[in-house]
Design an enzyme around this catalytic site. Structure first.
Site, short mmCIF file in Angstrom:
data_model
loop_
_atom_site.label_atom_id
_atom_site.label_comp_id
_atom_site.label_asym_id
_atom_site.label_seq_id
_atom_site.Cartn_x
_atom_site.Cartn_y
_atom_site.Cartn_z
N HIS A 1 0.81 -1.22 0.00
CA HIS A 1 0.00 0.00 0.00
C HIS A 1 0.85 1.28 0.00
O HIS A 1 1.96 1.29 0.54
CB HIS A 1 -0.92 0.01 1.22
CG HIS A 1 -2.06 -0.96 1.10
ND1 HIS A 1 -3.08 -0.80 0.19
CD2 HIS A 1 -2.31 -2.12 1.75
CE1 HIS A 1 -3.93 -1.81 0.30
NE2 HIS A 1 -3.49 -2.64 1.23
N CYS B 1 3.06 -29.89 -14.29
CA CYS B 1 1.86 -29.04 -14.27
C CYS B 1 1.77 -28.35 -15.63
O CYS B 1 2.58 -27.48 -15.94
CB CYS B 1 1.96 -28.00 -13.15
SG CYS B 1 0.71 -26.72 -13.26
C1 LIG Z 1 -8.71 -10.08 3.45
C2 LIG Z 1 -7.37 -9.48 3.76
C3 LIG Z 1 -6.72 -8.65 2.85
C4 LIG Z 1 -5.50 -8.07 3.15
N1 LIG Z 1 -4.84 -7.35 2.19
C5 LIG Z 1 -3.65 -6.80 2.49
C6 LIG Z 1 -2.94 -6.09 1.50
O1 LIG Z 1 -3.30 -6.05 0.34
N2 LIG Z 1 -1.80 -5.47 1.87
C7 LIG Z 1 -1.33 -5.50 3.14
O2 LIG Z 1 -0.34 -4.85 3.40
N3 LIG Z 1 -1.95 -6.22 4.08
C8 LIG Z 1 -3.08 -6.90 3.78
N4 LIG Z 1 -3.72 -7.65 4.70
C9 LIG Z 1 -3.11 -7.80 6.01
C10 LIG Z 1 -2.00 -8.86 6.02
O3 LIG Z 1 -2.39 -10.01 5.30
C11 LIG Z 1 -1.70 -9.24 7.46
O4 LIG Z 1 -1.46 -8.07 8.19
C12 LIG Z 1 -0.48 -10.13 7.58
O5 LIG Z 1 -0.55 -11.22 6.71
C13 LIG Z 1 -0.41 -10.63 9.02
O6 LIG Z 1 0.69 -11.48 9.12
P1 LIG Z 1 1.01 -12.19 10.49
O7 LIG Z 1 2.34 -12.80 10.33
O8 LIG Z 1 0.80 -11.26 11.63
O9 LIG Z 1 -0.14 -13.30 10.67
P2 LIG Z 1 -0.23 -14.77 10.07
O10 LIG Z 1 0.20 -14.84 8.68
O11 LIG Z 1 -1.58 -15.29 10.39
O12 LIG Z 1 0.85 -15.57 10.92
C14 LIG Z 1 0.59 -15.96 12.24
C15 LIG Z 1 1.05 -17.39 12.41
O13 LIG Z 1 0.93 -17.73 13.79
C16 LIG Z 1 0.63 -19.10 13.87
N5 LIG Z 1 0.03 -19.38 15.18
C17 LIG Z 1 -1.11 -18.85 15.68
N6 LIG Z 1 -1.33 -19.33 16.90
C18 LIG Z 1 -0.33 -20.19 17.19
C19 LIG Z 1 -0.03 -21.03 18.31
N7 LIG Z 1 -0.80 -21.07 19.39
N8 LIG Z 1 1.08 -21.81 18.25
C20 LIG Z 1 1.90 -21.79 17.14
N9 LIG Z 1 1.62 -21.01 16.05
C21 LIG Z 1 0.54 -20.22 16.09
C22 LIG Z 1 -0.35 -19.31 12.72
O14 LIG Z 1 -0.38 -20.67 12.33
C23 LIG Z 1 0.19 -18.39 11.65
O15 LIG Z 1 1.00 -19.08 10.72
C24 LIG Z 1 -4.92 -8.29 4.42
C25 LIG Z 1 -5.55 -9.15 5.33
C26 LIG Z 1 -6.73 -9.77 4.99
C27 LIG Z 1 -7.34 -10.75 5.92
#
Ligand SMILES: Cc1cc2nc3c(=O)[nH]c(=O)nc-3n(C[C@H](O)[C@H](O)[C@H](O)COP(=O)(O)OP(=O)(O)OC[C@H]3O[C@@H](n4cnc5c(N)ncnc54)[C@H](O)[C@@H]3O)c2cc1C
Length: 473
Positions: A49, A397
């Site tokens: 973004h 593929c």
């Molecule tokens: C619909 C949608 C559209 C989006 N579009 C954008 C975009 O275009 N651009 C942008 O910048 N952002 C976007 N975002 C936001 C972005 O995708 C997220 O902010 C980002 O992916 C979050 O990453 P994360 O590593 O925090 O979470 P995650 O990728 O969910 O990683 C967290 C990890 O923790 C693990 N975990 C959870 N609990 C436990 C536990 N108890 N023990 C061990 N492991 C655990 C999970 O398995 C997971 O793999 C979007 C989000 C959504 C939902």
């Protein structure tokens, strides 16, 4: 005992791991899933973004601005595709056009210069397939697109190459705060200890914080559904086309993906169930028709959804838990979390620098090389590889032109694939028009052979998700 354990191998956990792997530390990333990027980081819009939409003074605004500037270098270092294709925020009536002009002022006020107001004719000159009811638009020239899971894998692989241990398929079910350390209790009676915990667990962020802190958080899941269209539709627009954003989301978009498909979505609905719904898909199809009247919905090849982890403040929470020393929360990371992840990592390093000794390594490897993609090579390059290894000449593929050699590479490379979805995200096999109908079984057979397991034990993603449910005689 580890110096630091990062809970979560999403883009946030992997960015932090990669940044911390520059220092002499004993680090592990732990995730309940069998592969990297199985959470929110695999199912989102993939937009880097511009940042104009964030409120001044928030962490989101600060980190979006910083991250947008470092992504070009990061993509080069880690060899993942990033395209600064720009986006248009489209207005379809005068009120929306007014709002779009306010968004430009808001962006300029944040220090973002790459913003321009376009009149109707200028919008249609740039993107001829946009609905001609468009009144005007904000042109956001600094936004771009990535493959979210490829970026996450690149960060993880580089962290791994720099000594970070990845413990996958292990869920943290409890956390015991002890003198000078934390003991993480894992499912199946296992445990692991660390001096510092970084909680980057996405949708679980509040729950894990609440195990160690009396300062409780709550996460509300806001679901967004998508339709992915075949590459034949991927050239309908060059830029990412947004409608005017609202409180819950940045609105339904129509965008090319960095791999050349067309992506439509997301809506914004309460809920944490990742199943897509007829109602949700109808909603995004209807709303996207306002952007582009003639979207070829008969070329939809898949639908999926992702859940935004919203906290009450609607801003990122990146801080040490108030009553749990060295327990660092990185929670409420909804959009623009993918964009911000590299800047979140820098912020975390800054936050912990007085809490743990940080000494730079002299042998940090800053670069990672992506997998061979036969479809991107010249005939001469292909022939050379095939003569060295005939597996590169065996097409597996036929939609995405992925060879057996590439499937084997995806399994054998650092942090290699152990599941069908793992092969899919690393090679793009099973991501084309037939969605794996033609190659899922041959790929299961390759995984079985390379991992030395029975084909009935090859999983799609999670444990017990095998696609060949019988043992061969
Ligand atoms: C619909 C949608 C559209 C989006 N579009 C954008 C975009 O275009 N651009 C942008 O910048 N952002 C976007 N975002 C936001 C972005 O995708 C997220 O902010 C980002 O992916 C979050 O990453 P994360 O590593 O925090 O979470 P995650 O990728 O969910 O990683 C967290 C990890 O923790 C693990 N975990 C959870 N609990 C436990 C536990 N108890 N023990 C061990 N492991 C655990 C999970 O398995 C997971 O793999 C979007 C989000 C959504 C939902």
């Amino acid at each position: 005992m580890k110096d630091i354990i990062i809970i979560g191998s999403g883009v946030v956990g992997c960015s932090i791991a990669r940044e911390l792997s520059k220092y002499k530390l004993n680090i592990a990333v732990i995730d309940k899933n069998e592969d990297i990027s199985e959470g929110i980081s695999k199912a989102n819009s993939g937009i880097i973004h511009g940042g104009f939409n964030e409120k001044k003074g928030t962490l989101k605004a600060k980190l979006n601005l910083e991250a947008n500037k470092i992504i070009d270098d990061l993509a080069k270092e880690l060899d993942f595709p990033f395209k600064r294709n720009g986006s248009l925020i489209l207005a379809f009536n005068e009120d929306e056009f007014q709002r779009v002009k306010e968004l430009k002022n808001q962006g300029n006020d944040l220090g973002i210069e790459e913003l321009e107001i376009l009149e109707k004719g200028e919008v249609l000159d740039l993107e001829e397939n946009i609905n001609c009811d468009v009144v005007g638009a904000l042109y956001v020239k600094n936004s771009g697109i990535v493959s979210p899971y490829e970026m996450t894998l690149a960060l993880a692989e580089n962290a791994f190459e720099n000594g970070v241990e990845f413990i996958l398929g292990k869920e943290v079910v409890d956390i015991h705060k002890q003198k000078d350390k934390y003991k993480l209790i894992l499912k199946d009676n296992d445990h692991i200890e660390a001096k510092m915990i970084i909680n980057a667990s996405g949708l679980e962020g509040a729950n894990l914080n609440n195990l160690v802190s009396d300062n409780k958080y709550e996460i509300e899941g806001i679901k967004g559904e998508y339709c992915l269209l075949d590459k034949v539709a991927g050239t309908l627009c060059e830029r990412t086309l947004f409608q005017v954003p609202n409180e819950l989301s940045k609105g339904v978009l129509v965008t090319p993906t960095v791999e050349g498909n067309l992506l439509i979505g997301p809506n914004a609905d309460l809920g944490e169930d990742v199943k897509t719904s007829r109602r949700g898909i109808d909603e995004i199809m209807d709303r996207s028709k306002l952007t582009m009247e003639r979207i070829p919905f008969d070329r939809v090849i898949n639908t999926f959804s992702g859940i935004r982890p919203k906290v009450k403040s609607r801003d990122f929470i990146i801080e040490e838990a108030m009553d749990a020393e060295k327990f660092i929360n990185v929670i409420g990371i909804d959009s623009p979390g993918l964009t911000c992840a590299p800047a979140i990592a820098n912020y975390v390093v800054d936050l912990i620098k007085d809490k743990i000794e940080l000494n730079k390594k002299s042998d940090f490897k800053s670069h990672r090389t992506k997998m061979v993609r036969m479809s991107e090579l010249s005939i001469e390059e292909k022939n050379k590889l095939i003569s060295e290894n005939p597996a590169y000449g065996k097409m597996i593929c036929k939609c995405e032109f992925v060879t057996e050699g590439e499937v084997i590479d995806s399994i054998k490379r650092p942090l290699g694939a152990t599941t069908l979805d793992g092969v899919k995200r690393r090679t793009r096999a099973m991501m084309g028009g037939c969605q794996g109908t033609g190659c899922m079984i041959p790929i299961s057979a390759i995984l079985s052979r390379e991992l030395g397991i029975d084909i009935s034990e090859v999983n799609k993603s999670t444990k017990n998700s095998s696609v060949v449910g019988f043992k061969e005689d």
